[in-house]
Structures are given as C-alpha cells and as structure tokens.
Design a protein around this motif. Structure first.
Motif, mmCIF file in Angstrom:
data_model
loop_
_atom_site.group_PDB
_atom_site.id
_atom_site.type_symbol
_atom_site.label_atom_id
_atom_site.label_comp_id
_atom_site.label_asym_id
_atom_site.label_seq_id
_atom_site.Cartn_x
_atom_site.Cartn_y
_atom_site.Cartn_z
ATOM 1 N N GLY A 46 31.250 11.906 26.479
ATOM 2 C CA GLY A 46 30.055 12.731 26.610
ATOM 3 C C GLY A 46 29.096 12.223 27.675
ATOM 4 O O GLY A 46 28.720 11.053 27.685
ATOM 5 N N GLU A 47 28.683 13.106 28.575
ATOM 6 C CA GLU A 47 27.684 12.762 29.601
ATOM 7 C C GLU A 47 26.982 14.051 30.031
ATOM 8 O O GLU A 47 27.592 14.875 30.737
ATOM 9 N N PRO A 48 25.781 14.293 29.566
ATOM 10 C CA PRO A 48 24.969 13.398 28.710
ATOM 11 C C PRO A 48 25.497 13.353 27.279
ATOM 12 O O PRO A 48 26.131 14.297 26.820
ATOM 13 N N ARG A 49 25.188 12.271 26.612
ATOM 14 C CA ARG A 49 25.708 12.051 25.268
ATOM 15 C C ARG A 49 24.963 12.908 24.253
ATOM 16 O O ARG A 49 23.731 13.002 24.283
ATOM 17 N N GLY B 112 31.654 3.283 26.693
ATOM 18 C CA GLY B 112 30.777 4.403 26.980
ATOM 19 C C GLY B 112 30.231 4.385 28.391
ATOM 20 O O GLY B 112 30.280 3.357 29.091
ATOM 21 N N PRO B 113 29.665 5.499 28.846
ATOM 22 C CA PRO B 113 29.127 5.577 30.204
ATOM 23 C C PRO B 113 27.802 4.844 30.362
ATOM 24 O O PRO B 113 27.392 4.557 31.493
ATOM 25 N N ALA C 231 22.017 -0.364 26.191
ATOM 26 C CA ALA C 231 21.217 0.853 26.081
ATOM 27 C C ALA C 231 20.737 1.043 24.634
ATOM 28 O O ALA C 231 21.428 0.697 23.664
ATOM 29 N N GLN C 232 19.528 1.613 24.503
ATOM 30 C CA GLN C 232 18.948 1.780 23.173
ATOM 31 C C GLN C 232 19.750 2.764 22.312
ATOM 32 O O GLN C 232 19.736 2.678 21.093
ATOM 33 N N GLU C 233 20.484 3.706 22.960
ATOM 34 C CA GLU C 233 21.322 4.613 22.178
ATOM 35 C C GLU C 233 22.414 3.857 21.420
ATOM 36 O O GLU C 233 22.749 4.203 20.280
#
Length: 414
Positions: A102-105, A147-148, A153-155
């Motif tokens: 996914g991008e954007p996730r 992941g991308p 990253a905070q996600e």
C-alpha cells in the motif's frame, strides 16, 4: 435476622433493550460493527498524517486495491465470534498485503485489531499472550522491514501499540466477565444453600412436632383406653371402682388436652415463641409418670442412680430420657400380656446416662412385641431412636431372652 437475597445485576437504564437485542442477534451485531469499521477505515484512508499542521483530510486518495482489502477485512469481521482465530488469520494476511504494497498506506490493520480483541476476549490468558505477541511482532516487523516507510515511522509504532492494546483490552474483558460469572454463580449457590437449609429446618421442626404429639397422644390415649375398659368391665358390680377408673380417664384426658393446647399454641405464634409457663417434662416428674401407669394396673419398679438431682442433667438429655421411658412404658401397657411387670432404671455411667425399660411379658402372652426395626410402622420406636440419635446416643429395642421386651438407650451428657 431479616432474610436477604444476593443479586448481581448490571443496570443499563434505557440501553437495556439495545443490549438484549444485541445478545439475541449476535450475527447482526457483528455485521453492524463490521460496517462501522469499514466506514472508519475508508474515512481514515483519506487522511494524511504528515500534513504541515498535523493530520489533514482530503489530501490523498487510497488505491482501489486498498479499498478491496478494507472491504474483505470488514466482511471477515462479521464472523469474528463464530470463528475468532480464523478471522484473525484472514485479517492478518490482508494487513500484511497492505503493509507491503500500500502506498499511501490504508488502515487495514484496524480489522486485525478488532479480531485480536475478540480472540483475547474468548480464550485463556496464556493463549492470549502467545497469539498477541505473535501478531504484534509479525505485523510490526513486516511494516518496519518490508514496508515503503522508514522503520522508525510513527505508523509502524502505531501498529505495535494498537495490537498490544487490543490484546490487553480483550483479556481484561474476559477476566471481568469471568469474575462477574463467578460472583453470580456464588450468589446463586448461596441462595440455593439458604433455601435448602430453610427446607431442612422446616422438615426437622415438623419431625420434632410430630414426635412430641405422638409421645403425648400415644401415652395418654393408651391410659384412657385402659381405664375406660376397666370402668366398663366393673360398672355394674363395682361402681366405686368404676368411678375411680373414670377419674383417671378424666385426669389423663385433661393432661393430654393441656399438652396439645400448649403445642398448638406454639404453632399458631407468628413471631418468636414466648417462654413456656411450665418446665419441660423430665426425670424430676418421673414419679408422676410412673404413678399414671400404676393406676392403670401396670406395676413399675424404678431405679435411679444419677449423681445430684435429676434436674441437674442437661435439659435435652433430661427430656429425651423422660420421653424414652414414657414411650417404652406405653408400649408395655399396650403390647404386654395381662399381669405384666415393668422395671425402669436410669443410671449414669461415665459421661453418659443409660435408660433401660424391661418387662416380663405377662403371665399370658399378648400380641407379639414390635420388632426392633418395624418395616411399615413403629413410630414410637422410631421416635425414641431419633431423640437419642439427635443427642449423639443410641437406642436398642427388642425382645428379651425368656420373654418380654427390652428398651435400652444411651444418652451422652456432652
């Protein structure tokens, strides 16, 4: 003490009907939850968490593949309570696809959070720890490494936090549900025990009343029957002796009525019974009891060997000894042959009192004595055994060698 009931309730007020509907329709409830989760994921997929002034909406659009994953994840949640582990596996697979492609996730991992909560709420704690740690580590590790986004990253940290909170919340709900069920089961068991105890006490009280009534009625009615027979037999030839027999009938019937009136008076009282105006019968009035049988034509010899006054015995032992003697002498008068003689002995032996009533059977054999264990009757013998058994003693009743009958009761003083 006033009776009380233990009740475990959850008062939801106006939300109670809604909760009842949800319990009655679990599949529909899960469908509503799945639809809400789908709407929340779709709305969240349009938000950009990296805006210049915080998260902003409408600045990005999710890919069609992400929308498909969110739809499939929400559809799987409909069956979360029927197959919780299978739903967790499906949602984890969909989340892994979104995290790597996914991008954007899009927030497809929210389905996994709900599924993990369901598993934790319906399983034991060790299983929750194993499945929870595996899910947290698997999703977070894939998000960081494949992941991308950068691993920091905070996600990615958010996935770890949300899955951990889901497992903890599900375990807390399961623990609270088990605690409430235990309290409810304990309350129901206590209520059942209290009801059983009340029924047991009622049965014991009915048995005690029946035993007392039998002792009173059997004794006095037997004397009335004997004296009435004597009066009828000598009415024409010996009127003075007939008058004496009728006087004994009057005295015996008056005593029976007085004792019955006292017993019925206790039964009619709604509150605690008042203190009796007369003491309970005991060995202190044994001579009066024996005199009634002597007047009825039964010679009785009494031997009492008890240290101190007879009234010094415990009240329960004193009453039981009196009732055993009363019932035994009544049986002698009813069942022994003409000319029978009886002997009563009350002897203290160590920490107990032994009561013995013997008869020789009479010169002419009368009706056969009652057996030691009558199959279908013998309430008098049964009452004697119950009285002695209630005090921790024993009672034996049976024929004597050479004729007659013997009643022997041992009453512990403790």
């Amino acid at each position: 003490m006033r009776p009380y009931r233990i009740r475990v309730t959850t008062d939801l007020g106006r939300f109670a009907p809604t909760r009842q509907w949800m319990r009655a329709h679990p599949l529909a409830t899960d469908a509503v939850l799945a639809f809400g989760a789908f709407v929340a994921m779709v709305v969240g997929s349009f938000a950009d968490p990296h805006g210049p002034h915080g998260p902003t909406f409408g600045t990005r659009t999710p890919e069609p593949f992400s929308l498909l994953l969110m739809l499939l994840g929400a559809a799987a949640l409909v069956f979360r309570r029927r197959q919780p582990r299978a739903v967790l596996a499906v949602t984890c697979g969909l989340s892994l696809l979104e995290l790597t492609t996914g991008e954007p996730r899009a927030p497809v991992a929210m389905c996994t959070v709900i599924a993990l909560y369901t598993v934790a709420a319906h399983t034991d704690r060790p299983t929750t720890w194993r499945i929870g740690l595996l899910t947290m580590a698997g999703l977070t590790g894939v998000a960081m490494l494949a992941g991308p986004l950068p691993w920091y990253a905070q996600e990615n940290i958010g996935i770890f936090a949300w899955t951990g909170m889901a497992a903890a919340a599900g375990d807390a709900v399961r623990s609270r549900r088990a605690f409430v069920d235990a309290i409810r089961e304990r309350a129901e068991r206590a209520e059942r025990t209290r009801d059983e105890e009340a029924r047991r006490r009622v049965a014991e009280e009915r048995l005690r009343i029946a035993r007392d009534l039998h002792d009173v009625v059997a004794h006095h009615i037997a004397l009335v029957n004997v004296q009435a027979g004597v009066a009828a037999h000598v009415m024409d030839k010996r009127p003075d002796q007939a008058k004496e027999a009728l006087a004994h009938v009057r005295d015996a019937s008056r005593s029976a009525l007085n004792e019955l009136r006292a017993t019925v008076g206790l039964l009619r009282q709604s509150g605690d019974p008042e203190a009796p105006t007369e003491p309970a019968p005991g060995l202190g009035v044994l001579d009066e009891l024996v005199d009634t049988f002597r007047h009825a034509g039964l010679p009785v010899e009494v031997i009492v060997q008890v240290d101190g006054e007879p009234g010094a015995l415990p009240a329960a032992v004193d009453l039981a000894a009196y009732r055993v003697i009363q019932e035994a002498l009544t049986n002698v008068r009813k069942h022994a042959g003409p000319g029978a003689k009886a002997e009563v002995s009350v002897v203290r032996v160590g920490p107990s009192v032994e009561v013995t009533v013997l008869d020789d059977g009479g010169e002419v054999a009368g009706p056969a004595p009652e057996p030691a264990d009558p199959p279908g009757g013998g309430h008098g013998l049964l009452g004697m055994r119950e009285r002695t058994g209630a005090l921790g003693g024993t009672c034996f009743a049976g024929p004597r060698y050479g004729g007659g009958y013997r009643v022997h009761a041992i009453l512990p003083l403790g």
